[in-house]
Design a protein around this motif. Structure first.
Motif, PDB file in Angstrom:
ATOM      1  N   PRO A  34       0.836  -1.199   0.000  1.00  0.00           N
ATOM      2  CA  PRO A  34       0.000   0.000   0.000  1.00  0.00           C
ATOM      3  C   PRO A  34       0.873   1.252   0.000  1.00  0.00           C
ATOM      4  N   LYS A  35       0.518   2.231  -0.789  1.00  0.00           N
ATOM      5  CA  LYS A  35       1.284   3.472  -0.829  1.00  0.00           C
ATOM      6  C   LYS A  35       0.889   4.354   0.348  1.00  0.00           C
ATOM      7  N   GLY A  36       1.857   5.101   0.841  1.00  0.00           N
ATOM      8  CA  GLY A  36       1.610   5.990   1.958  1.00  0.00           C
ATOM      9  C   GLY A  36       0.708   7.147   1.586  1.00  0.00           C
ATOM     10  N   LYS A  37      -0.007   7.676   2.604  1.00  0.00           N
ATOM     11  CA  LYS A  37      -0.908   8.816   2.441  1.00  0.00           C
ATOM     12  C   LYS A  37      -1.974   8.545   1.382  1.00  0.00           C
ATOM     13  N   THR A  38      -2.428   7.297   1.290  1.00  0.00           N
ATOM     14  CA  THR A  38      -3.435   6.903   0.312  1.00  0.00           C
ATOM     15  C   THR A  38      -4.588   6.223   1.034  1.00  0.00           C
ATOM     16  N   THR A  39      -5.813   6.453   0.526  1.00  0.00           N
ATOM     17  CA  THR A  39      -7.009   5.844   1.092  1.00  0.00           C
ATOM     18  C   THR A  39      -7.540   4.798   0.137  1.00  0.00           C
ATOM     19  N   TYR A  40      -7.749   3.590   0.648  1.00  0.00           N
ATOM     20  CA  TYR A  40      -8.247   2.473  -0.148  1.00  0.00           C
ATOM     21  C   TYR A  40      -9.578   1.993   0.417  1.00  0.00           C
ATOM     22  N   GLU A 115      -6.897   3.303  10.277  1.00  0.00           N
ATOM     23  CA  GLU A 115      -5.578   3.813   9.912  1.00  0.00           C
ATOM     24  C   GLU A 115      -4.531   2.751  10.214  1.00  0.00           C
ATOM     25  N   LYS A 147       2.169   5.254   6.193  1.00  0.00           N
ATOM     26  CA  LYS A 147       0.823   5.196   6.757  1.00  0.00           C
ATOM     27  C   LYS A 147      -0.210   5.258   5.638  1.00  0.00           C
ATOM     28  N   PHE A 148      -1.273   4.458   5.775  1.00  0.00           N
ATOM     29  CA  PHE A 148      -2.350   4.474   4.800  1.00  0.00           C
ATOM     30  C   PHE A 148      -3.672   4.264   5.517  1.00  0.00           C
ATOM     31  N   THR A 149      -4.790   4.469   4.796  1.00  0.00           N
ATOM     32  CA  THR A 149      -6.120   4.434   5.392  1.00  0.00           C
ATOM     33  C   THR A 149      -7.027   3.499   4.608  1.00  0.00           C
ATOM     34  N   GLN A 166       5.918   3.868  -4.865  1.00  0.00           N
ATOM     35  CA  GLN A 166       6.430   4.848  -3.913  1.00  0.00           C
ATOM     36  C   GLN A 166       7.879   4.516  -3.593  1.00  0.00           C
TER      37      GLN A 166
END
Length: 319
Positions: A34-40, A115, A147-149, A166
């Protein structure tokens, strides 16, 4: 702190001085998902996918990438690792010099809205030629976290693997012909994660893999080391087919009431690295924090012109 590389026996001839920095080899570590600062959007079997540029050289040097995902809200833990000696046991395939390393946090239910933090470590054994001494070290040469959401209202991203990965970090060795690399300090080159961008066939292969119904035509066309007639079946294929929604699916999903658990991959508890640094050399939009830590294994002393051989056993040099 994630586990260090296991050390058994390392044999080194005293004449094996490392070459000068005339033929450097750069190994870049990138993150596809998962890429950081991204919402899935929430999903079953959330994947963990790294891209390793100059993967053939990294394999020659031996490496291990350990990863952990921890839930900040709600509680969640999963962990796993990639290693050069387990290349045939996981989804580790190359396209040119880029290796795609795919694992999963599968534990039988959807990853809940919340998160999360992905922590990672890149470990290898390195050598430093000091003239009369060869210093041998092993352990983490790059570490970091992103970090990701996850959301369950459909407002997040469903497109998991497209776009540029990333940038996480890189190492540069003086000579790729040496099995124990001497790293170039502070000269990691310009980040170029788009060189590891996955094409449509590679994405189709990976999406089908995580659904447990691998598209072998796409995989054969996408990766150099998947050949016609090969079978690439994910360890949790049957469970994934039963779960109803998988990584890469675009079908709607009901919020899960599942529990948080750990991956079946090998892992460890999370703690802060004892000597973790932070670096500002990440690409734009990258919230990874890179550090450099190493653990000394031993040294081979070469007095005068003597030619000595040594066996390093758990930090002790025996003559």
């Amino acid at each position: 702190m994630l586990p260090m590389l296991p050390i058994t026996l390392l044999t080194l001839g005293a004449t094996a001085a490392l070459a000068s920095a005339s033929n450097p080899a750069r190994i870049e570590i990138d993150l596809v998902f998962p890429k950081g600062k991204t919402t899935y959007n929430n999903m079953t079997v959330p994947p963990v996918v790294f891209a390793l540029q100059n993967a053939p050289t990294a394999k020659v040097f031996d490496y291990q990438i350990n990863w952990e995902i921890n839930g900040d809200r709600p509680a969640f833990f999963a962990a796993g690792s990639f290693a050069s000696d387990s290349w045939q046991k996981q989804f580790n395939y190359t396209a040119g010099n880029v290796g795609i390393l795919a694992d999963s946090t599968y534990w039988g239910g959807n990853i809940k809205a919340g998160e999360y933090t992905l922590s990672w470590e890149y470990s290898t054994t390195t050598c430093t030629d000091k003239g009369d001494t060869m210093l041998i070290e092993t352990g983490n040469v790059r570490t970091g976290r992103v970090k990701f959401t996850i959301v369950d209202d459909g407002s997040g991203a469903d497109d998991l693997f497209s776009g540029c990965p990333q940038y996480l970090g890189a190492i540069t060795a003086k000579d790729p012909s040496d099995s124990c690399p001497e790293l170039v300090s502070g000269e990691d080159g310009k980040p170029d994660p788009c060189q590891a961008k996955m094409n449509k066939k590679q994405i189709a292969c990976l999406e089908s893999y995580f659904k447990g119904k691998t598209d072998m035509d796409a995989c054969t066309a996408a990766f150099d080391d998947i050949k016609p007639g090969d079978k690439v079946e994910w360890e949790y294929a049957k469970e994934a087919r039963k779960a109803g929604r998988h990584a890469g699916d675009d079908r709607p999903v009901k919020p899960s009431s599942g529990w948080s658990g750990s991956s079946s991959s090998s892992g460890s508890s999370t703690s802060e690295s004892e000597s973790e640094d932070t670096s500002d050399d990440t690409s734009e939009g990258d919230d990874s924090e890179t550090g450099k830590t190493q653990k000394s294994i031993g040294a081979v002393v070469r007095p005068g012109l003597w030619v000595l051989s040594a066996i390093v056993i758990a930090g002790t040099v025996l003559y």
